[in-house]
Design a protein around this motif. Sequence first.
Motif, PDB file in Angstrom:
ATOM      1  N   SER A  38       1.366  -5.539  -6.592  1.00 25.53           N
ATOM      2  CA  SER A  38       0.890  -5.776  -5.379  1.00 25.53           C
ATOM      3  C   SER A  38       1.067  -7.253  -5.517  1.00 25.53           C
ATOM      4  O   SER A  38       1.204  -8.244  -6.537  1.00 25.53           O
ATOM      5  CB  SER A  38      -0.803  -5.607  -5.110  1.00 25.53           C
ATOM      6  N   GLU A  65       2.094  -1.719  -0.200  1.00 18.31           N
ATOM      7  CA  GLU A  65       1.082  -2.750  -1.152  1.00 18.31           C
ATOM      8  C   GLU A  65       0.619  -3.886  -0.462  1.00 18.31           C
ATOM      9  O   GLU A  65       0.080  -4.649  -1.102  1.00 18.31           O
ATOM     10  CB  GLU A  65       2.230  -3.220  -2.293  1.00 18.31           C
ATOM     11  N   ASN A  88      -0.407 -12.401   0.811  1.00 14.97           N
ATOM     12  CA  ASN A  88       0.410 -11.027   0.914  1.00 14.97           C
ATOM     13  C   ASN A  88       1.811 -11.451   0.888  1.00 14.97           C
ATOM     14  O   ASN A  88       2.610 -10.441   1.368  1.00 14.97           O
ATOM     15  CB  ASN A  88      -0.168 -10.403   2.301  1.00 14.97           C
ATOM     16  N   LYS A 115      -2.259  -1.522  -5.425  1.00 16.57           N
ATOM     17  CA  LYS A 115      -3.229  -0.872  -4.628  1.00 16.57           C
ATOM     18  C   LYS A 115      -3.447   0.745  -4.763  1.00 16.57           C
ATOM     19  O   LYS A 115      -4.588   1.004  -4.719  1.00 16.57           O
ATOM     20  CB  LYS A 115      -2.719  -0.924  -2.977  1.00 16.57           C
ATOM     21  N   ASP A 153      -2.348  -5.667   1.256  1.00 15.94           N
ATOM     22  CA  ASP A 153      -3.937  -5.484   1.343  1.00 15.94           C
ATOM     23  C   ASP A 153      -4.583  -6.131   2.415  1.00 15.94           C
ATOM     24  O   ASP A 153      -4.446  -7.515   2.430  1.00 15.94           O
ATOM     25  CB  ASP A 153      -4.240  -6.114  -0.055  1.00 15.94           C
TER      26      ASP A 153
END
Length: 478
Positions: free
Chosen positions: A400, A293, A374, A62, A295
């Motif tokens: 990530s 990290e 994620n 990220k 998102d």
Amino acid sequence: MAPPWAPHLPEDILLQIFAALDVPDLACAGSVCSSWHGAYTSLCNLGRWKQQQTPCLLYTAKSRGQSAACLYSLAEKKAYTLALPDPPIRSRYLIGSAYGWIITADESSELDLLNPITGDQIALPSVTTMDHVKPIYNKNGVVKKYEVWRHNDNPSKIRVFGLRELRKSFFVKAFLSSDPSTGDYIVVLIHRFLSQLSFARSGDDHWTLLHPHEFVADCVFKDGILYVLTQLQEIQAFDFSGPAVEQKLILDRIEIYYRYVRMYIVQAPCGDLLQIRVAYDHSASQPELDSMEEDGYFSEDDDLPCPAYSTSFEVCRVDLAARKRVQISSLDESVLFLGLGQSLCLHAEGYPKLKANHVYFTDDDGFMFLGANNRRRNIGVVSLSNTNIIENITSPQIWSNWPNPLWITPNPQKMNSAMGGSTEEVQAPSTSCRTFGFQHGWSVALLFLVFLLFVVSVSFRAPTKFFVCLPLNSALHS
């Protein structure tokens, strides 16, 4: 600024030095100054770079921005940043890698081939040319949704997906027959529903369904033949050399379905085919995701089970002559790379930084496309002599969790030079190392040391082939 002595190194000497470097260091050296860039260009055009490239982990972070990918070198234990062309890499799904290229799905669920080192990109046939997909247009004639159905399904089972939604429910994994830089390749795609196969040759404007194969787990090209492994451990061979694809049954299915098992097929250095079964533990507890990290772009609420963690590996040699599997307990001096990219089996002798009889794996859990974007990825190294201990690639985690990291073998070959077309020079990619000091430090210092040795050797009338024997990669770490 380039060091004042750099332009005076003869190009033939630079070519000998560059030919011994791994691609990340080669790219760094090629960006030092104009003369080194010229040597880098010549080396790539001639195809004389080091062919035994150690696989690297391709991932995003990220902190690096939406359009940057990172390359973690197992050989150098360092990370590099690559500026990639649009669409932004963090907005794409990664569904495969081979020959230094990755296969991606954009926000319209359209597929592209991308070489992260050179920035070359090839658009694949539209997803709307697949047998199971039909576009839905708005009043302006623009595709707004997709209709998808399973083969032989009745119309009542048609499902409708938004442009971004299709890719997470439809694509599974993609494979390449050869380096796309040559202009002659085949892309094979495992897709929903029922994990079927479609393919497209270079230059095709549509996808072709391979009937009637289902529940495909993994594929590998060997000597121009596509070997397909199913979840029921059936192995089929497909020959694409003629006008019509010919198929042949290699091993019949085993009527046992393993729910929490991944299947892989790979060619060993000796030429044999290996079949690998990886069992996963879905009950294993997992650490929390690093919030730095996360998102939000990919964040979704879901009730999916936790991502699986690898627990055991079983390797079998496929005896094509006897048409049977023979279980083996050790890879001996070989190394396996498994995951979302094309499976690899390498001989450790040619890759001194890799561990023999070990498996380097990344996550390719099917849930990752279905809302688990994620969640922490399952990535590590394990010895086949003791699969209870999983080593980290790096600690702490530097990637990530989305897009999913995968293995890639860097390839600096530009398309135009390989295809004999335009003579536009090969550009060194926009590559930066973990620190600017490394890029213009260790790489430059190494070549400066070689230059000094060259001067000394000339003074003592040493033979000009001295550089061929210099252990350049070892010197980099000293």
